[in-house]
Design a protein around this motif. Structure first.
Motif, PDB file in Angstrom:
ATOM      1  N   SER A   4      43.290 -27.755  60.390  1.00 14.78           N
ATOM      2  CA  SER A   4      42.562 -27.500  59.156  1.00 14.78           C
ATOM      3  C   SER A   4      41.703 -28.727  58.855  1.00 14.78           C
ATOM      4  CB  SER A   4      43.528 -27.229  57.998  1.00 14.78           C
ATOM      5  OG  SER A   4      42.811 -26.930  56.812  1.00 14.78           O
ATOM      6  N   LYS A   6      40.314 -31.699  55.935  1.00 13.71           N
ATOM      7  CA  LYS A   6      40.649 -32.360  54.676  1.00 13.71           C
ATOM      8  C   LYS A   6      39.692 -31.912  53.571  1.00 13.71           C
ATOM      9  CE  LYS A   6      43.145 -36.521  56.030  1.00 13.71           C
ATOM     10  NZ  LYS A   6      43.247 -37.984  55.912  1.00 13.71           N
ATOM     11  N   LYS A   7      38.441 -31.721  53.940  1.00 13.93           N
ATOM     12  CA  LYS A   7      37.435 -31.265  52.987  1.00 13.93           C
ATOM     13  C   LYS A   7      36.585 -30.175  53.644  1.00 13.93           C
ATOM     14  CE  LYS A   7      37.009 -35.573  50.361  1.00 13.93           C
ATOM     15  NZ  LYS A   7      37.631 -35.021  49.140  1.00 13.93           N
ATOM     16  N   ALA A  14      35.957 -22.555  52.469  1.00  9.12           N
ATOM     17  CA  ALA A  14      37.404 -22.581  52.267  1.00  9.12           C
ATOM     18  C   ALA A  14      37.963 -21.171  52.111  1.00  9.12           C
ATOM     19  CB  ALA A  14      37.733 -23.426  51.031  1.00  9.12           C
ATOM     20  N   VAL A 181      45.541 -31.855  59.917  1.00  3.93           N
ATOM     21  CA  VAL A 181      44.606 -31.684  58.805  1.00  3.93           C
ATOM     22  C   VAL A 181      43.653 -32.879  58.803  1.00  3.93           C
ATOM     23  CG1 VAL A 181      44.333 -31.307  56.327  1.00  3.93           C
ATOM     24  CG2 VAL A 181      46.392 -30.496  57.494  1.00  3.93           C
ATOM     25  N   TYR A 243      46.083 -23.175  56.778  1.00  7.69           N
ATOM     26  CA  TYR A 243      45.563 -23.608  55.476  1.00  7.69           C
ATOM     27  C   TYR A 243      46.639 -24.176  54.555  1.00  7.69           C
ATOM     28  CZ  TYR A 243      47.293 -19.118  53.558  1.00  7.69           C
ATOM     29  OH  TYR A 243      48.069 -18.060  53.181  1.00  7.69           O
ATOM     30  N   ASN A 246      46.506 -27.519  52.505  1.00  9.32           N
ATOM     31  CA  ASN A 246      45.448 -27.462  51.483  1.00  9.32           C
ATOM     32  C   ASN A 246      45.899 -26.661  50.262  1.00  9.32           C
ATOM     33  OD1 ASN A 246      44.058 -27.296  54.384  1.00  9.32           O
ATOM     34  ND2 ASN A 246      42.736 -28.508  53.042  1.00  9.32           N
ATOM     35  N   THR A 249      49.218 -28.937  48.388  1.00 10.29           N
ATOM     36  CA  THR A 249      49.009 -30.233  47.736  1.00 10.29           C
ATOM     37  C   THR A 249      48.815 -30.114  46.231  1.00 10.29           C
ATOM     38  OG1 THR A 249      46.664 -30.096  48.365  1.00 10.29           O
ATOM     39  CG2 THR A 249      48.103 -31.418  49.753  1.00 10.29           C
ATOM     40  N   THR A 276      49.182 -36.924  51.862  1.00 14.28           N
ATOM     41  CA  THR A 276      48.357 -35.803  51.392  1.00 14.28           C
ATOM     42  C   THR A 276      47.143 -36.259  50.585  1.00 14.28           C
ATOM     43  OG1 THR A 276      49.786 -35.593  49.431  1.00 14.28           O
ATOM     44  CG2 THR A 276      50.307 -34.190  51.334  1.00 14.28           C
ATOM     45  N   ILE A 279      43.277 -34.810  50.719  1.00 19.75           N
ATOM     46  CA  ILE A 279      43.216 -33.447  51.238  1.00 19.75           C
ATOM     47  C   ILE A 279      42.753 -32.522  50.117  1.00 19.75           C
ATOM     48  CG2 ILE A 279      44.544 -31.511  52.168  1.00 19.75           C
ATOM     49  CD1 ILE A 279      46.301 -33.503  53.614  1.00 19.75           C
ATOM     50  N   GLU A 280      41.662 -31.841  50.361  1.00 20.15           N
ATOM     51  CA  GLU A 280      41.082 -30.965  49.353  1.00 20.15           C
ATOM     52  C   GLU A 280      41.958 -29.735  49.133  1.00 20.15           C
ATOM     53  OE1 GLU A 280      36.574 -29.639  48.752  1.00 20.15           O
ATOM     54  OE2 GLU A 280      37.521 -28.598  50.437  1.00 20.15           O
ATOM     55  N   SER A 281      42.174 -29.408  47.866  1.00 19.17           N
ATOM     56  CA  SER A 281      42.965 -28.233  47.539  1.00 19.17           C
ATOM     57  C   SER A 281      42.113 -26.970  47.615  1.00 19.17           C
ATOM     58  CB  SER A 281      43.553 -28.358  46.129  1.00 19.17           C
ATOM     59  OG  SER A 281      44.490 -29.412  46.075  1.00 19.17           O
TER      60      SER A 281
END
Length: 303
Positions: A4, A6-7, A14, A181, A243, A246, A249, A276, A279-281
């Motif tokens: 996956s 991070k962003k 996404a 990730v 995923y 993401n 987190t 974490t 790491i973009e949610s």
């Protein structure tokens, strides 16, 4: 290894990533389960897997697929056969929810023998909040039905001895792949701990510290009683979802942030916080209805 980012470049990317991942996992799960459901004379399925592996969703998929084959399905949770946990007597030890000694094995054997001999029986219900049996329900066996016995203990020799036979099959689900990730690698056992912290807080009212307290004995039991027997099942399912970090987190980090610096579990919480970080949610609303991740998160669009 699964992967996956991070962003993501956009919210649409996404969303598409979640949708594509879900389609692939659903197809994989359907193929795996069809191997069991297509057996014409099957009577019992032992569904096992270590904690936070996705057993509940797999049980639902088994019900759906067996129903398509015209079979009536009855799910019996082995967790309901836990003996009462007397928290006040435990002291500094974590309550035992994982070894065979945690079960009322005599009651389990009695109930299964009643079912297999088409005799009415009483099946217990267990309340995880109180740590005690909350009562019983009447169960009338279905001579033409299929029984799914679901729980981590379904792989224990003492349980398989009661469920084995020519008309029985076994399924084991577990995160087996690591997840990369954006260059940060999460191992399967680490993923399950993160899932469990979130699940226990959202659905069982447990604090992150209490889950970590339990986790020590959970892992000891898995190494002793679960992982040595994995590989003997008829169908094996890898439940690592690309995923998932993401998604986790946004729930996990606020929970870990409540652990004080003087806590025994602060160092582990700090390690997961750092790992974490950045790491973009992905909005949890992107997780479709019926997805396995409903087992671990509390979506804002769940009623």
């Amino acid at each position: 290894m699964k992967y996956s980012k991070k962003k993501f470049d956009s919210i649409e990317e996404a969303k598409s990533f979640v949708a594509k991942t879900e389609q692939e996992f659903e197809a994989y799960l359907d193929r795996s389960i069809e191997k069991i459901c297509s057996i014409p004379d099957i009577k019992t399925v032992a569904l096992s897997g270590p904690t936070c592996s996705g057993k509940t969703t797999t049980a639902k998929k088994l019900i759906e697929d067996f129903s398509k084959h015209g079979r009536n399905v009855h799910v019996i949770s082995i967790d309901d056969f836990f003996s009462d946990v007397h928290i006040s007597d435990i002291g500094d030890e974590s309550p035992d929810f994982d070894s065979i000694d945690a079960l009322d094995l005599d009651m389990f054997i009695s109930c299964t023998q009643d079912i297999f001999n088409d005799r009415p029986t009483k099946i217990p219900r267990f309340d995880f909040i109180t740590g005690k049996r909350s009562g019983f329900y009447e169960f009338d066996p279905d001579p033409d039905g299929i029984y799914i016995f679901e729980g981590i203990q379904a792989i224990y020799p003492e349980i398989t001895a009661e469920l084995c036979g020519e008309r029985s099959r076994s399924v084991c689900i577990c995160p087996r792949s690591s997840l990369d990730v954006g260059g940060t690698v999460f191992e399967p056992n680490e993923i399950r701990l993160m899932r469990r912290i979130v699940r226990d807080r959202n659905f069982r009212g447990a604090s992150p510290e209490y889950t970590m307290f339990l986790w020590e004995n959970v892992r000891k039991n898995e190494d002793k009683n679960i992982f040595p027997h994995m590989g003997t099942e008829d169908v094996s399912i890898d439940s690592t979802i690309p995923y998932e970090i993401n998604i986790l987190t946004q729930f996990l980090r606020p929970m870990l942030d409540t652990i004080r610096s003087d806590s025994k579990y602060y160092r582990e919480a700090e390690r997961l916080m750092k790992k974490t970080e950045g790491i973009e949610s992905i909005p949890s609303i992107f997780v479709p209805n019926g997805a396995m991740y409903y087992e671990f998160i509390k979506n804002e669009h769940i009623n």
